[in-house]
Design a protein around this motif. Sequence first.
Motif, short mmCIF file in Angstrom:
data_model
loop_
_atom_site.label_atom_id
_atom_site.label_comp_id
_atom_site.label_asym_id
_atom_site.label_seq_id
_atom_site.Cartn_x
_atom_site.Cartn_y
_atom_site.Cartn_z
N LEU A 17 -11.90 10.90 -48.03
CA LEU A 17 -12.95 9.89 -48.31
C LEU A 17 -12.78 8.77 -47.50
CD1 LEU A 17 -13.91 9.07 -52.10
CD2 LEU A 17 -13.06 7.24 -50.34
N SER A 19 -15.12 5.22 -47.16
CA SER A 19 -16.01 4.37 -47.42
C SER A 19 -17.00 3.66 -46.11
CB SER A 19 -15.40 3.22 -48.26
OG SER A 19 -14.55 3.59 -49.38
N ASP A 38 -18.33 7.68 -48.80
CA ASP A 38 -18.43 6.94 -49.97
C ASP A 38 -19.08 5.61 -49.73
OD1 ASP A 38 -17.33 6.07 -52.66
OD2 ASP A 38 -15.90 5.03 -51.30
N LYS A 40 -20.25 2.15 -50.36
CA LYS A 40 -19.60 1.05 -50.95
C LYS A 40 -19.67 -0.32 -49.78
CE LYS A 40 -15.09 1.26 -52.25
NZ LYS A 40 -13.70 1.26 -52.19
N LYS A 97 -18.23 6.91 -58.43
CA LYS A 97 -16.97 6.38 -58.84
C LYS A 97 -17.07 4.93 -59.41
CE LYS A 97 -14.43 5.66 -55.07
NZ LYS A 97 -14.29 5.15 -53.99
N MET A 151 -8.75 8.18 -60.14
CA MET A 151 -8.25 8.16 -58.72
C MET A 151 -7.54 6.43 -59.08
SD MET A 151 -11.11 6.88 -56.09
CE MET A 151 -9.90 6.12 -54.85
N ASP A 153 -6.63 3.17 -56.92
CA ASP A 153 -7.01 2.27 -55.86
C ASP A 153 -6.23 0.86 -56.21
OD1 ASP A 153 -8.03 0.95 -53.59
OD2 ASP A 153 -10.04 1.46 -53.93
N LYS A 157 -7.25 -6.46 -51.68
CA LYS A 157 -7.40 -6.08 -50.64
C LYS A 157 -6.91 -6.75 -49.40
CE LYS A 157 -9.51 -2.22 -52.05
NZ LYS A 157 -8.56 -0.99 -51.79
N ALA A 188 -5.97 5.93 -52.99
CA ALA A 188 -6.42 4.83 -52.12
C ALA A 188 -5.69 3.44 -52.29
CB ALA A 188 -7.86 4.78 -52.22
N SER A 190 -5.56 0.49 -49.24
CA SER A 190 -4.99 0.05 -47.66
C SER A 190 -4.05 0.90 -47.19
CB SER A 190 -4.18 -1.39 -48.13
OG SER A 190 -5.14 -2.38 -48.57
N LEU A 191 -4.46 2.15 -47.45
CA LEU A 191 -3.82 3.28 -46.69
C LEU A 191 -3.95 3.25 -45.29
CD1 LEU A 191 -4.56 6.18 -49.06
CD2 LEU A 191 -2.86 4.52 -49.29
N GLY A 208 -8.12 8.20 -50.08
CA GLY A 208 -9.66 7.05 -49.74
C GLY A 208 -9.00 6.20 -48.70
N PHE A 209 -10.05 5.91 -47.88
CA PHE A 209 -9.69 5.02 -46.79
C PHE A 209 -10.90 4.01 -46.69
CE2 PHE A 209 -7.00 8.69 -45.64
CZ PHE A 209 -6.02 8.09 -45.39
N ARG A 210 -10.65 2.81 -45.99
CA ARG A 210 -11.65 1.91 -45.44
C ARG A 210 -10.91 1.16 -44.36
NH1 ARG A 210 -16.72 0.83 -43.90
NH2 ARG A 210 -16.66 -0.98 -42.73
N GLY A 211 -10.11 0.13 -44.89
CA GLY A 211 -9.41 -0.70 -43.74
C GLY A 211 -8.57 0.06 -42.78
N ARG A 219 -10.94 -3.97 -42.81
CA ARG A 219 -12.18 -3.50 -43.64
C ARG A 219 -13.66 -3.85 -43.60
NH1 ARG A 219 -12.85 -3.80 -49.03
NH2 ARG A 219 -12.19 -1.69 -49.64
O1 LIG Z 1 -12.23 4.11 -52.12
C1 LIG Z 1 -11.50 3.91 -50.99
C2 LIG Z 1 -11.57 2.52 -50.70
O2 LIG Z 1 -12.66 2.06 -49.90
C3 LIG Z 1 -10.06 2.17 -49.87
O3 LIG Z 1 -10.28 0.92 -49.24
P1 LIG Z 1 -9.08 0.48 -48.34
O4 LIG Z 1 -8.55 1.38 -47.55
O5 LIG Z 1 -9.59 -0.69 -47.42
O6 LIG Z 1 -8.14 -0.14 -49.39
#
Ligand SMILES: O=C[C@H](O)COP(=O)(O)O
Length: 240
Positions: A17, A19, A38, A40, A97, A151, A153, A157, A188, A190-191, A208-211, A219
């Motif tokens: 996943l 974002s 995703d 967001k 979500k 999930m 999270d 952040k 998820a 900050s992975l 799940g990832f963003r940053g 991020r």
């Molecule tokens: O749903 C997943 C998030 O967007 C994760 O965000 P992050 O990896 O910056 O904590």
Amino acid sequence: MPHAIGFSLDQPAPRLLVSVRDTREAVEAAGAGADLVDAKDPDEGALGSLAPDTVRAITLAVGGRACVSAVAGEAAGLGDLVTRIRVTAACGVGMVKVALSPALAADPDLERLAGALGALGTPTVAVLFAEDGPRTEWLPNLALAGFAGAMIDTRGKAGLRLTDHLTLSALTDFVMACRRLGLLSGLAGSLTLDDIPRLSGCGPSYLGFRGGLSVGSDRRGRLDPARVSEARRRLAPVAA
Ligand SMILES: O=C[C@H](O)COP(=O)(O)O
């Protein structure tokens, strides 16, 4: 027609996943191998939702190459929860979500949602925050309410990551409890790319990832498609 989630509880490896904040990132993420794109707003913390028009545009731009999920924010109560899920599902996404407080996740009245969620036909995942010490005891309530998954999270952040809050053993217990109840599970918070092997070992439905997949690990910056491809590569099937 929205692309359905398209994966089961018995898959050999977690799905990816990613974002995204706009159509450009959505196309990049799908092209680089995201299973779940995703929608967001990363400027608005963990569960910042995008405007419905932006979510619709992202769904169109992805065009069925991946499942599009969208964030419906954090619910203040049962009524608000239903409204948020309805508004987000109406954008044509394949998955919603929505964040639940501990009080809401444990609320016996949550079961009253089952009819409304079933009628929507869009799978909804309950997001629980690591800071709230999510409890496996809440999961039967979520299953009865008609959620498709749960999930974990991180709400924050800019500091502690998922694995700073919860041990691998606690995360595995969460995933296994979801599985026993027929719920999808996601992890998820900050992975980074380096988290993929050990968190894959917990057996979640998706990571799940963003940053961690953004340029400079920021991020709020742009998504880095090369990092998305690398995440895709590292999500190898879990050994039996
Ligand atoms: O749903 C997943 C998030 O967007 C994760 O965000 P992050 O990896 O910056 O904590």
